[in-house]
Each structure stands twice: as C-alpha cells, then as structure tokens.
Design an enzyme around this catalytic site. Structure first.
Site, PDB file in Angstrom:
ATOM      1  N   ARG A 105       0.864  -1.303   0.069  1.00 23.50           N
ATOM      2  CA  ARG A 105       0.033   0.057  -0.345  1.00 23.50           C
ATOM      3  C   ARG A 105       0.851   1.014  -0.119  1.00 23.50           C
ATOM      4  NH1 ARG A 105      -5.318   1.261   3.982  1.00 23.50           N
ATOM      5  NH2 ARG A 105      -6.403  -0.513   2.341  1.00 23.50           N
ATOM      6  N   HIS A 132      -7.434   1.198  -5.946  1.00 20.51           N
ATOM      7  CA  HIS A 132      -7.794  -0.498  -5.490  1.00 20.51           C
ATOM      8  C   HIS A 132      -8.565  -1.674  -5.775  1.00 20.51           C
ATOM      9  CE1 HIS A 132      -7.515  -1.469  -1.452  1.00 20.51           C
ATOM     10  NE2 HIS A 132      -8.751  -0.883  -1.092  1.00 20.51           N
ATOM     11  N   GLN A 135     -10.225  -4.143  -3.538  1.00 23.60           N
ATOM     12  CA  GLN A 135     -11.084  -3.294  -3.082  1.00 23.60           C
ATOM     13  C   GLN A 135     -12.567  -4.009  -4.030  1.00 23.60           C
ATOM     14  OE1 GLN A 135     -12.181  -2.794   0.498  1.00 23.60           O
ATOM     15  NE2 GLN A 135     -13.803  -2.953  -0.437  1.00 23.60           N
ATOM     16  N   ASP A 221     -17.501   6.751  -2.144  1.00 22.49           N
ATOM     17  CA  ASP A 221     -16.155   7.276  -1.216  1.00 22.49           C
ATOM     18  C   ASP A 221     -15.694   7.889   0.075  1.00 22.49           C
ATOM     19  OD1 ASP A 221     -13.368   6.134   0.016  1.00 22.49           O
ATOM     20  OD2 ASP A 221     -12.703   5.708  -1.454  1.00 22.49           O
ATOM     21  N   CYS A 261     -16.325   1.381   1.022  1.00 26.66           N
ATOM     22  CA  CYS A 261     -15.104   0.230   1.383  1.00 26.66           C
ATOM     23  C   CYS A 261     -14.202   0.015   2.298  1.00 26.66           C
ATOM     24  CB  CYS A 261     -14.329   0.865  -0.085  1.00 26.66           C
ATOM     25  SG  CYS A 261     -13.495   2.440  -0.013  1.00 26.66           S
ATOM     26  N   ARG A 289     -13.232  -9.052   2.179  1.00 23.87           N
ATOM     27  CA  ARG A 289     -11.774  -8.827   1.607  1.00 23.87           C
ATOM     28  C   ARG A 289     -11.111  -9.990   1.340  1.00 23.87           C
ATOM     29  NH1 ARG A 289      -9.726  -3.513   0.725  1.00 23.87           N
ATOM     30  NH2 ARG A 289      -7.984  -4.042   0.184  1.00 23.87           N
TER      31      ARG A 289
HETATM   32  N1  NVA Z   1     -10.119   6.401  -1.207  1.00 26.66           N
HETATM   33  C1  NVA Z   1      -9.959   5.946  -0.277  1.00 26.66           C
HETATM   34  C2  NVA Z   1     -10.027   4.637  -0.061  1.00 26.66           C
HETATM   35  C3  NVA Z   1     -10.068   4.290   1.465  1.00 26.66           C
HETATM   36  C4  NVA Z   1      -9.723   2.808   1.835  1.00 26.66           C
HETATM   37  C5  NVA Z   1      -8.076   6.495   0.374  1.00 26.66           C
HETATM   38  O1  NVA Z   1      -7.049   6.511  -0.808  1.00 26.66           O
HETATM   39  O2  NVA Z   1      -8.051   6.627   1.298  1.00 26.66           O
HETATM   40  N1   CP Z   2     -10.941  -0.283   2.624  1.00 28.01           N
HETATM   41  C1   CP Z   2     -10.104  -0.814   2.604  1.00 28.01           C
HETATM   42  O1   CP Z   2      -8.406  -0.410   1.875  1.00 28.01           O
HETATM   43  O2   CP Z   2     -10.088  -0.439   3.983  1.00 28.01           O
HETATM   44  P1   CP Z   2      -8.101   0.174   5.211  1.00 28.01           P
HETATM   45  O3   CP Z   2      -7.783   1.595   5.006  1.00 28.01           O
HETATM   46  O4   CP Z   2      -9.029   0.298   6.851  1.00 28.01           O
HETATM   47  O5   CP Z   2      -7.417  -0.686   4.458  1.00 28.01           O
END
Ligand code: NVA
Ligand code: CP
Length: 307
Positions: A105, A132, A135, A221, A261, A289
């Site tokens: 990540r 992502h 997800q 989101d 998500c 997930r």
């Molecule tokens: N769009 C959000 C998703 C978190 C799971 C982010 O990137 O923070």
């Molecule tokens: N939806 C998702 O990826 O959640 P986290 O940021 O908690 O991993």
C-alpha cells in the site's frame, strides 16, 4: 505457473481469470465457514508493506495468509529502511528474495510498478493513489453474491474520482458493465490516469441525481483520500451536494445495493440512514476482502487449480 504474475491494477487480469477467482472465492469461503482446514500455502510467506494506514487490508491479508497455512510479515515506512530513502528497486530485490508474495500500500502507482519490476515474486496492489483493485474484487464478488452477474448492470459512482472510482471504471471495461459517474466540477475522471481502454463503459453526469437514476448499485467513498489531507477544507465545500442520501437512493432501482469500501464518514459522503439501511451491504463487502484475497494469493502462487 511459470510466468510471474502481479495484480497491480484491475486490468492486469482477464475476464476469464476473474471468473475463475470468483468461483475459487466461493469454494474457499464455503470451506472456511464450515471450519475445514485448507493449507495450500503452507510454509509460504507474505510480506505486507504499508506506507499508509489500514485496518481492513492489513487484517484481511494477514488473517487470510494464516488461514491458508502461511505466515505474514508487516512492514511500514516508519519502522523500516523504506522510510529512510532506500531505493524501491533495492527493496524489491531484497524483500522478494526472502518471501513468496508481497502486498504493498503506497502513494503513486509508479512506486509499486518499480517494486514489481525488481521483484522475483508476485506483487499485489493493496491501494495506491490511483487504484484499489483488491477492494473492487471484493465489491464485485459481493454484488454477485447478492444479485448475480454484474454484466450489463449500472453502477453509480458519486463523489471523488479517486482510486476506487478509477478501479470501478477499469473493472467496467474488463467485465462489461456501466459506470455512471458524478463528481463536483474540478474533480472529474481523468481517463488516462484511470488507465482506461476507452471502450465507452462510463458516462459522466453533472447532477448526482442523474447518475443515480435507475442504478443497480450505488457507491461512494471518502471526499478526502489518504495523502490529500491538505485539501480537506476545500473538498468539504466542493463535495457538499454529493452525499448519497435517502433521496438519491429513491431514484436508483428499488433493489439497488449500497456499497462503501470503508472507512466511512456518516453525514459527509453518505447519510447515516443509507449507510445503516437494509440496502447497504458494507459489512459483507468488508468481509469479502478476506475471501477474495485468499483466492487471489492462491492463484498468484499456485495457478489454476481443479478443485
Ligand atoms: N479512497 C480512500 C480509500 C481508503 C480505503 C483512500 O485512498 O484513502
Ligand atoms: N477499504 C480499505 O482498504 O480499508 P483499510 O484502509 O482499513 O485497509
């Protein structure tokens, strides 16, 4: 499987591969729910690298790897040499010599691509600024569980054209469904950044109510994704009319599902009423997930299995 495969964005896999993964997910989930031990990845090691925060991604990958008989190691930028400027190419060389599969990540997609080019083992995108894919894999599996095939269906994306939105758009091209997108002015989809083939599977709407009309699935989101915190104040103002609320759900199909998500902000991108309504499948989405990523890791390490 001889060829090294990564899952860095949704379009890295074909429709056939997704169909295989959804079927494997069903089998693996069923086995897990009936407490049957299934250890195809015994002695395999997953390394998880986090440059941003996480609850679900860490938990689902770590628990999933243990449940498949392997082990998982957690690294973050703060406590590793990654945060002190070790080149990502060098990290890719070293980490992939000590593990069997890697999940990352991070910020720019380019970082994960550079890591993967230097990796001896499969690399999975656990979220970047652009995408992502794990997800969306879980979201589409959840849709299938509740409603059957997503082919030909309409997904309404309300809000920011972020990593989730881009991945929905890629998935629409691979799996042949439509996405109706509504973003505030200045936050529109950038097709090149989304990595689209341009196959005309999405339509943009100025008014979110028009995007929502007759949708099979409503989704949104956070207004401010990780890494964009400095823009938070401006975004709160710009997105104020892009909340998925009861009025918006009313113009979608009567049996439309709601997905998010998570983590969610009730009262911002979604009203509390919608988030906690019977149409909301956000907890199934989160649980899935675990199951889809077990199928994904099994596939990347062992290829297609007969049963
Ligand atoms: N769009 C959000 C998703 C978190 C799971 C982010 O990137 O923070
Ligand atoms: N939806 C998702 O990826 O959640 P986290 O940021 O908690 O991993």
């Amino acid at each position: 499987m001889s060829e090294l495969k990564h899952f860095l964005q949704f379009k890295d896999f074909t429709r056939d591969e997704f169909e295989y993964l959804f079927e494997r997910t069903r089998i693996i989930k069923e086995r897990f729910k009936s407490y049957k031990k299934y250890w195809p990845l015994e002695d395999r090691t997953l390394v998880m690298i986090f440059e941003k925060a996480s609850t679900r991604t860490r938990l689902s990958f770590e628990a999933g790897m243990h449940q498949l008989g392997g082990s998982a190691i957690y690294l973050n930028t703060r406590d590793s040499q990654l945060g002190r400027g070790e080149p990502v190419e060098d990290a890719g060389q070293v980490i992939s010599r000590m593990s069997d599969i890697v999940m990352i990540r991070t910020f720019e997609q380019e970082i994960i691509e550079r890591f993967a080019r230097n990796s001896r083992v499969p690399v999975i995108n656990g979220l970047t600024n652009e995408y992502h894919p794990c997800q969306i894999l879980a979201d589409i599996y959840t849709y299938i569980e509740h409603r059957g095939s997503i082919q030909g269906k309409t997904v309404a994306w309300i809000g920011d054209s972020n990593n989730m939105c881009n991945t929905w758009l890629q998935a629409a091209e691979v799996l042949d469904f439509n996405v109706h997108v509504s973003t505030p002015p200045g936050y529109e989809v950038e097709p090149e950044r989304a990595g689209l083939y341009g196959t005309d599977h999405y339509e943009a709407f100025a008014d979110p109510m028009d995007a929502a009309r007759d949708a099979d699935l409503m989704t949104t989101d956070v207004w401010t994704s990780m890494g964009y915190e400095a823009e938070n104040e401006a975004r709160m103002k710009a997105f104020a009319d892009w909340q998925v609320d009861e009025d918006m759900m009313r113009v979608a199909k009567p049996d439309a599902l709601f997905m998010h998500c998570l983590p969610a902000h009730r009262g911002e991108e979604v009203s509390a009423g919608v988030m906690d309504s019977p149409q909301s499948v956000v907890w199934d989405e989160a649980e899935n997930r675990l199951h889809v990523q077990k199928a994904l890791m099994e596939y990347l390490l062992l290829g297609k299995l007969d049963q």
